[in-house]
Design an enzyme around this catalytic site. Structure first.
Site, short mmCIF file in Angstrom:
data_model
loop_
_atom_site.label_atom_id
_atom_site.label_comp_id
_atom_site.label_asym_id
_atom_site.label_seq_id
_atom_site.Cartn_x
_atom_site.Cartn_y
_atom_site.Cartn_z
CG ASP A 120 -56.25 13.34 48.38
OD1 ASP A 120 -55.58 12.33 48.65
OD2 ASP A 120 -55.75 14.42 48.01
NE ARG A 126 -59.57 22.82 43.28
CZ ARG A 126 -59.58 21.81 42.44
NH1 ARG A 126 -60.53 21.72 41.51
NH2 ARG A 126 -58.64 20.88 42.50
CG ASP A 144 -56.90 23.32 44.98
OD1 ASP A 144 -56.88 24.41 44.39
OD2 ASP A 144 -56.69 22.23 44.42
CB SER A 204 -51.56 15.27 42.76
OG SER A 204 -52.74 15.99 43.05
#
Length: 401
Positions: free
Chosen positions: A13, A93, A122, A174
């Site tokens: 990504d 995060r 996220d 992922s």
């Protein structure tokens, strides 16, 4: 030219987001990677980010900060989301958002960007962190804007621009890795009926293939924080990394779960958290030995709420800070050593000791003792059971029974 700071992992990504930001926003893209223990994943990032179109890249060593300021507070709280997930991605995060803001200020950027999808948690965690720390910064979330709708589309986009990515259509999982865990989502794992294949695991030996003899480890705690492994004092990063190897070799730390995402859907993930599994179980044993019943039971309520806060990305909040104050107060006597037995995926306590132990053998023994008068129990039971007796008498009198 306006600048944007991109939370960059070098994965699929964020690799395609660099050219996308330049093509669609005209931004100078500054890549930022937080080193949270990804190890070999970091090595190619400098060259890759520049080749992909970034003007520069920052790789911020945040491993110790991650351990001390994010992992250990969550560990002390006993926070586990929905009884299984040890919050490896969730804890990371807010720290990545903090580092993005720091670089944005340093570079005079007007915006930050991330590669989280519009279906995931996220995006919330990144953006709440930025809003809490730098509400003036613009946030760009390409997955909510572009026409790419799948991992396969993203791979095609990358191929058209000559961008190499570590994900292929034959293994389109992922992944998210840091020193605390490695997560796997997507592909065959999207069907909860499918058992994860052994080759999904990258950190942990499949339990059936783990050693046939148990391994014992001793975790030393000081006020709820792990400070020793097998009697040796270690810094937080070294302790976690070494324990990852030991537990992983013994098949410990696999979590396969269907969880409730914040955005309203269920998702299935497989998490590898070897050191975290051992530390959470050991910490729990230390608390069972050193905390009184009322405090321990209330702390379990706090742990569930704390886990939700972390999972939901509300790290930089007054409530989380207030809960930390409560947790820290409970941890003053959570000091001692716990021995854990690791065997083919199992992680079980094999002994605990503490100078603050509330376990009193003289009281607990089945042998005769001079402290506890067993006749006192009769009066206690009579008073404790009085409401039940009163209700039963009323029901009998009213003909309800």
């Amino acid at each position: 030219m306006p600048k944007v700071v991109l939370a960059y992992s070098g994965g699929l990504d964020t690799s395609i987001i660099i050219p996308w930001l330049k093509e669609n926003y005209g931004y100078e893209v500054i890549a930022m990677t937080a080193d949270l223990g990804q190890r070999e994943e970091l090595e190619p990032l400098n060259e890759k980010a520049i080749k992909t179109g970034a003007s520069k890249i920052y790789i911020e060593d945040a491993r110790r900060e991650f351990a001390e300021d994010y992992i250990f507070p969550t560990l002390k709280a006993g926070a586990v989301y929905e009884g299984k997930y040890l919050l490896g991605t969730s804890m990371a995060r807010p720290l990545i958002a903090k580092k993005m803001v720091e670089i944005a200020r340093k570079e005079g950027a007007e915006a930050v960007a991330h590669g989280a999808t519009g279906k995931g948690n996220d995006q919330v965690r990144f953006e709440l962190g930025v809003k809490a720390l730098a509400p003036d910064l613009k946030i760009v979330a390409p997955w909510r804007e572009w026409d790419i709708r799948s991992r396969e589309d993203a791979i095609d986009y990358a191929s058209a621009r000559g961008i190499p990515v570590p994900v292929t259509k034959s293994r389109p999982y992922s992944l998210d890795r840091n020193m605390w865990h490695l997560s796997h989502e997507g592909a065959d794992l999207e069907d909860p009926w499918n058992e994860p294949l052994d080759d999904v695991l990258l950190l942990i030996t499949p339990p059936a293939k783990a050693p046939d003899k148990p391994t014992y480890v001793e975790i030393g705690f000081e006020q709820g924080i792990p400070v020793k492994l097998d009697g040796a004092a270690l810094d937080p990063v070294s302790l976690i990394e070494k324990l990852n190897e030991i537990a992983g070799q013994n098949g410990v730390g696999i979590v396969d779960m269907v969880e409730n995402r914040l955005v309203g859907m269920k998702s299935r993930g497989v998490y590898e958290t070897p050191a975290g599994t051992v530390l959470f179980n050991a910490h729990r044993e230390m608390e069972l030995l050193t905390l009184d019943r009322v405090t321990l039971h209330f702390k379990e309520i706090v742990a569930a709420r704390y886990a939700e806060l972390v999972y939901d990305g509300v790290w930089f909040s007054p409530l989380r800070e207030a809960l930390d104050a409560f947790v820290d107060s409970t941890q003053k006597t959570v000091t001692g050593t716990v021995r854990m037995k690791l065997y083919k995926g199992n992680c079980t306590p094999a002994g605990s000791k503490s100078p603050y132990s509330l376990y009193n053998q003289e009281l607990s023994t089945f042998s005769q003792d001079e402290i506890y008068n067993q006749r006192d129990a009769e009066g206690f039971i009579n008073l404790f059971g009085l409401p039940l007796k009163v209700r039963a008498l009323m029901e009998k009198k009213a003909g309800l029974k």
